[in-house]
Design a protein around this motif. Structure first.
Motif, short mmCIF file in Angstrom:
data_model
loop_
_atom_site.label_atom_id
_atom_site.label_comp_id
_atom_site.label_asym_id
_atom_site.label_seq_id
_atom_site.Cartn_x
_atom_site.Cartn_y
_atom_site.Cartn_z
N TYR B 240 0.70 -1.34 0.35
CA TYR B 240 0.26 -0.41 -0.24
C TYR B 240 1.16 0.98 -0.25
CZ TYR B 240 -3.44 -3.41 1.01
OH TYR B 240 -4.39 -4.87 1.27
N GLY B 241 0.44 2.08 -0.73
CA GLY B 241 1.65 3.54 -0.98
C GLY B 241 1.12 4.69 -0.76
N LYS B 242 1.66 6.13 -0.15
CA LYS B 242 1.15 6.80 -0.35
C LYS B 242 1.79 8.25 -0.46
CE LYS B 242 -1.69 7.35 2.63
NZ LYS B 242 -3.08 8.27 1.91
N VAL B 243 1.24 8.80 -0.79
CA VAL B 243 2.01 9.66 -1.74
C VAL B 243 2.33 11.16 -0.79
CG1 VAL B 243 2.94 11.38 -3.59
CG2 VAL B 243 1.86 8.88 -4.05
N LEU B 244 3.68 11.87 -0.57
CA LEU B 244 3.93 12.96 -0.28
C LEU B 244 3.36 14.05 -1.01
CD1 LEU B 244 5.44 14.79 2.49
CD2 LEU B 244 7.35 14.68 1.44
N ARG B 245 2.57 15.11 0.16
CA ARG B 245 1.48 16.00 -0.35
C ARG B 245 1.99 17.60 0.53
NH1 ARG B 245 -0.59 13.32 -4.60
NH2 ARG B 245 -1.49 11.75 -4.01
N PRO B 246 2.48 18.57 -0.39
CA PRO B 246 2.37 19.84 -0.18
C PRO B 246 1.99 20.28 0.85
CG PRO B 246 2.40 20.11 -2.64
CD PRO B 246 2.36 18.68 -2.11
N PRO B 247 2.13 21.87 1.53
CA PRO B 247 1.12 22.10 2.12
C PRO B 247 0.22 23.16 1.33
CG PRO B 247 3.48 22.87 2.59
CD PRO B 247 3.24 21.77 1.97
N SER B 248 1.05 23.19 0.73
CA SER B 248 -0.43 24.25 -0.17
C SER B 248 0.22 24.03 -1.76
CB SER B 248 0.15 26.10 0.39
OG SER B 248 1.56 26.31 -0.02
N PHE B 249 -0.68 24.74 -2.31
CA PHE B 249 -0.62 24.09 -4.09
C PHE B 249 0.32 24.98 -4.46
CE2 PHE B 249 -5.59 24.94 -2.85
CZ PHE B 249 -5.55 23.66 -3.23
N GLN B 262 13.34 5.65 5.92
CA GLN B 262 14.23 3.89 5.57
C GLN B 262 14.45 3.41 5.63
OE1 GLN B 262 16.79 6.79 3.55
NE2 GLN B 262 16.08 6.40 1.82
N ALA B 263 14.59 3.06 7.08
CA ALA B 263 15.05 2.75 8.83
C ALA B 263 14.09 1.54 9.49
CB ALA B 263 15.65 3.59 9.97
N MET B 264 12.60 1.98 8.66
CA MET B 264 11.69 1.20 9.48
C MET B 264 11.74 -0.63 8.22
SD MET B 264 8.60 4.28 9.74
CE MET B 264 8.07 5.48 10.47
N ASP B 265 11.07 -1.74 9.15
CA ASP B 265 11.28 -2.93 9.03
C ASP B 265 10.76 -2.61 7.91
OD1 ASP B 265 12.72 -5.35 8.35
OD2 ASP B 265 11.13 -5.76 9.94
N ALA B 279 6.00 3.41 0.95
CA ALA B 279 4.68 1.68 0.18
C ALA B 279 5.45 0.33 1.16
CB ALA B 279 5.11 1.57 -1.01
N ALA B 280 4.11 -0.41 1.89
CA ALA B 280 4.55 -0.87 2.54
C ALA B 280 3.27 -1.82 2.91
CB ALA B 280 4.24 -0.37 4.22
N SER B 281 3.45 -3.39 3.78
CA SER B 281 2.38 -4.68 3.60
C SER B 281 1.25 -3.49 4.00
CB SER B 281 3.23 -5.38 4.07
OG SER B 281 3.05 -5.46 5.01
N THR B 282 1.16 -2.71 5.28
CA THR B 282 -0.10 -2.37 5.63
C THR B 282 -0.50 -0.46 5.19
OG1 THR B 282 0.30 -1.58 7.91
CG2 THR B 282 -0.19 -3.92 7.14
N GLN B 285 1.70 0.95 8.22
CA GLN B 285 2.79 1.35 7.96
C GLN B 285 2.93 2.78 6.90
OE1 GLN B 285 4.83 -2.32 7.41
NE2 GLN B 285 6.23 -1.74 8.10
N ALA B 286 3.06 2.55 5.42
CA ALA B 286 3.08 4.10 4.66
C ALA B 286 3.15 5.14 5.75
CB ALA B 286 2.33 3.47 3.61
#
Lengths: 156, 716
Positions: B240-249, B262-265, B279-282, B285-286
């Motif tokens: 499952y993936g997540k994307v970083l969004r900016p604080p404003s347009f 990166q250190a997260m298992d 991206a992570a298996s849940t 976590q992502a």
């Protein structure tokens, strides 16, 4: 930390290895592959994620999985008895009470809980019980019609 | 050749189990292989068609239809089902012309590997364009199969007829079923014939399947939870993936520290320029990983001056008046000069969001440099093209499948989640599902444009409108031309500098244009003390529009109720035309002057869109338009400041709910003198002005801004 959590889902005991603070919605969808329960808002506003906990309509997008331990969880996948649909499911089909169908699971579960508690609700009672559900196709009139129809099935 | 096998798609349970489709796919694969050698390039299949771009003249019956050996028919459409009903209606079209029951049709939609490029699903185009294409192909297929039987029996095809999938010779009693004909070795070459333009399709009067309320073919999967929407698709090993969004347009990323994430298992972290994702298996976590990254992100914040309160001044200030589209007749200057009375008013319409129940979602999977994406967007081939460009790969290496999705309303022309999922999947080396949150959907999806509409008009001595000057800034030219007969008009649609990302919405700018026009017509009627109905009819020659206006008024008992106006209860009406359909609405509102609020208690709408393909589906669409129209009319508005959305949640952005629904009364006029027109958009355009006009009738207060929240500060 990850823990072993036992859940009773649609009459079957299921064991998941998960951190406790995960939302029940995600555990149902990601760990148990019960994707009939939908994400709609993440703040308990729309009802797409609704399941029954001990028969009570409950929003799973704001509920940690630990809160469901020891309770009977019913998702949309558990409503029909084999091939035999619940009267509410049948009524939704007969009335054509869905457009995109994304809100349908939660609506059907809420309606089935309503009819269990109040088998012959007035339109006002239907509207009041369903007001926590959002349908962006705005198919509300046929949903009310379907619930009315399901109630009539119970009457006959 | 894994790529050509739709059985791996997991699009839905029906597909997995669908042996007819797999047989069809096998034949198509053979076909595509032949195409691949270049031997049959003149009858290129859908893949080749997609590669060559739109406008290809690929016209074989097999592009649309295929007869399976069990007698069922696979039908193909590039359109997307998002709740508006094409799955039922395209099925009906194929069944009607083939003379089979609807249950014999297996409709495959929106899979770039299998279907023709029918463009994006928009503009109410499925009914006027794709339904006729399907009918023509199916009627041709019926003729070809009849001719095949005729050759076998050595009779003239004119002696034969088809009912319920069986070709019969009434004089000899001979009969042969499609299933028997499907065993013929000639079948494939038969379906390579071009669709015949000379074949007559079934006249409306003879329809047996079209014109009926066929339920959506996969409705059962929707009530059992079995249907897999784009956000439900699951692939082996998927993350499952997540994307970083900016604080404003439009804020560029200055720096970010990925190390904690990166250190997260078990977490995949990916950055390419401003694009940062996890991206992570849940999902949990992502999200945790993304939060760790977001805490370190530094952004360059651009200056955003416009807010939801100043947007109208902003749009006017930046209006590109010189390059607008101008229509008209006569001379507005002369018309105004000759007028006894002139009026001038400005209307505004807020930015609103589509907010489909299913936010943008996609699953991407890379296999040996080929990419398969299941996405929730309304243009499979447009998404394929976006992906092709994003990754520099040929279209033949990208397959896009659109499972029936959770709503769109014109808001899902773009495939952002598909590209995001594909980037993360490439980095992860595993399939990735990206599902936008509600906040992301509110904030990062394009919105319906806000607009400012300037209206001027002149009335002659008899109270007739003789001059009409109408300018829409920023909402577009949909339904901008007045349907009223006015001697001197000047009508223009001009662009501006929109502060928010904007795009299509159900009926586009027609809602804004019709709100201003129908409110202003009401102001003109009031200025001449005319009945709003009579005033419109006196200016209206469009017979179809007159008919719906008169129908709505009659069913609503307009004339009687107009005589009984009270100060707490008002009635209003409005009409309009767009996309070759016509609509009129009468509305009643109940006003609470002490509280400065009003409530819509009744809406009566009459609608005509030619012959009706599926009455139940049309009724659902009209309900949807009316109630969605209530949202834009009364409560919906994107609030923004400093380039951020302030109400990106259903708790702060009020959409219609069960309790908001007034008494709704819908009347269809059926008109067989035109071809069927789409019905899922135009019924929205009469709602807002009819409400505003009803409020005026009760209070004398004119509401000129959508949403019309109430009467506070308006002398109520």
């Amino acid at each position: 930390m990850s823990e072993t959590i036992r859940l009773v889902v649609n009459g079957t005991e299921r064991t998941v290895q998960t951190v406790e603070q995960r939302r029940l919605l995600d555990v149902l969808r990601e760990d148990l592959q019960l994707t009939g329960t939908k994400y709609g808002c993440g703040e308990g506003q729309c009802g797409a994620c609704l399941v029954l906990l001990d028969g009570k309509p409950t929003r799973t997008c704001i509920l940690p999985v630990s809160a469901a331990v020891g309770k009977e969880i019913t998702t949309i996948e558990g409503l029909a008895k084999g091939n035999e649909l619940d009267p509410v499911q049948e009524a939704f089909l007969e009335e054509g009470a869905m457009q995109c169908g994304y809100c349908t699971s939660g609506m059907i579960l809420s309606a089935s809980a309503l009819l269990k508690e109040n088998p012959h609700p007035s339109d006002e009672e239907i509207v009041s019980a369903m007001n926590g559900h959002i349908c962006r196709c705005n198919g509300y009139p046929k949903v009310v019609g379907a619930i009315r129809r399901a109630a009539e099935k119970g009457r006959s | 050749m894994k790529k050509n096998n739709p059985n791996r798609s997991g699009q839905n349970g029906e597909l997995e189990a669908n042996s007819q489709l797999s047989e069809f796919a096998l034949r198509r694969r053979t076909f595509l292989q032949v195409v691949g050698t270049g031997v049959m390039i003149t009858v290129a299949g859908p893949r080749a068609r997609a590669q060559s771009g739109r406008g290809d003249t690929r016209n074989a019956v097999s592009a649309r239809l295929f007869l399976n050996r069990d007698g069922t028919i696979t039908a193909l459409s590039g359109k997307v089902e998002e709740g508006q009903g094409p799955r039922a209606e395209l099925t009906q079209a194929a069944a009607e012309e083939l003379r089979v029951s609807a249950s014999q049709i297996r409709l495959v939609m929106a899979d770039t590997e299998l279907v023709p490029d029918d463009g994006i699903t928009a503009g109410s185009r499925t009914t006027p364009r794709n339904i006729p294409e399907m009918r023509q192909a199916a009627a041709t297929a019926r003729e070809l199969l009849t001719e095949l039987a005729a050759r076998q029996w050595e009779v003239s095809p004119t002696a034969l007829s088809v009912t319920e999938g069986v070709v019969r010779n009434s004089s000899t009693g001979q009969k042969v079923s499609y299933q028997d004909l499907a065993q013929s070795s000639e079948l494939e070459s038969l379906f390579e014939n071009a669709v015949r333009t000379t074949t007559t399709v079934t006249p409306v009067a003879d329809w047996k399947i079209l014109g009926q309320s066929l339920p959506r073919p996969n409705a059962r999967d929707l009530v059992t939870g079995a249907h897999q929407f784009p956000s439900d698709i699951r692939r082996p090993g998927m993350l499952y993936g997540k994307v970083l969004r900016p604080p404003s347009f439009g804020a560029p990323l200055e720096s970010v520290d990925l190390s904690a994430a990166q250190a997260m298992d078990g977490v995949v972290v990916f950055q390419e320029g401003d694009f940062v994702g996890t991206a992570a298996s849940t999902t949990h976590q992502a999200e945790e990983a993304l939060k760790a990254i977001a805490r370190t992100a530094k952004w360059k914040l651009p200056v955003h001056r416009a807010t939801h309160e100043t947007v109208y001044d902003h749009l006017r200030e930046h209006a590109r008046r010189s390059d607008g589209r101008v229509n008209g007749n006569g001379s507005v200057e002369e018309g105004m000069a000759a007028s006894e009375k002139t009026l001038s008013e400005t209307y505004t319409v807020a930015y609103i969001q589509h907010a489909p129940m299913e936010p943008r979602a996609a699953v991407a999977e890379w296999t040996d440099e080929t990419l398969t994406v299941w996405a929730g967007c309304d243009g499979p081939f447009r998404a394929q093209n976006d992906l092709r460009e994003a990754f520099g790969i040929p279209a033949g290496k990208v397959r896009v499948i659109i499972p029936d999705m959770g709503g769109g309303f014109g808001g899902k022309h773009s495939a952002e989640a598909a590209v995001e999922a594909a980037r993360l999947a490439k980095a992860a080396g595993k399939p990735v599902s990206v599902r936008w949150t509600r906040e992301e959907e509110f904030t990062w999806a394009y919105s319906r444009p806000a607009s400012v509409i300037e209206c001027k008009a002149g009335l002659d001595k008899s109270g007739h409108c003789i001059a009409w000057d109408f300018t829409n800034i920023n909402a577009g030219g949909s339904a901008i031309d007045t349907p009223y007969s006015i001697a001197n008009t000047q009508i223009s649609s001009v662009g501006s500098s929109p502060p928010l990302r904007q795009g299509s919405y159900r009926c586009l700018g027609a809602t804004a244009n019709n709100f201003a026009r129908e409110s202003f017509m009401d102001e003109l009627a009031a200025a001449t003390e005319a009945d709003p109905l009579e005033f419109r009819l006196a200016h209206l020659q469009n017979e179809r529009l007159r008919a719906v206006l008169q129908e709505a008024a009659a069913k609503f008992k307009w004339t009687d109720r107009r005589k009984q106006l009270a100060s707490d209860r008002g009635i209003g009406l409005a009409c309009g035309t767009e996309k070759n359909s016509v609509v009129a609405a009468c509305v009643e509102v109940l006003v609470d002057k002490n509280k400065g609020t009003f409530k819509v208690t009744e809406i009566c709408e009459a609608f005509e869109c030619g012959p009706i393909l599926n009455p139940s589906n049309l009724l659902s669409q009209v309900h949807g338009c009316i109630i969605m129209g209530l949202g834009g009319a009364l409560t919906e508005e994107m609030e923004f400041k400093d380039g951020s959305l302030l109400n990106a949640a259903f708790s702060r952005y009020r959409v219609p709910r069960f309790r908001d629904i007034p008494k709704i009364d819908v009347h269809f006029l059926e008109n067989h003198s035109i071809p069927p027109a789409g019905g899922g958009e135009t019924p929205i355009i009469a709602v807002a002005p009819a409400i505003g006009n009803a409020v005026f009738a009760a209070t004398g207060i004119r509401l000129r801004a959508m949403p019309m929240r109430g009467l506070k500060g308006r002398g109520a």
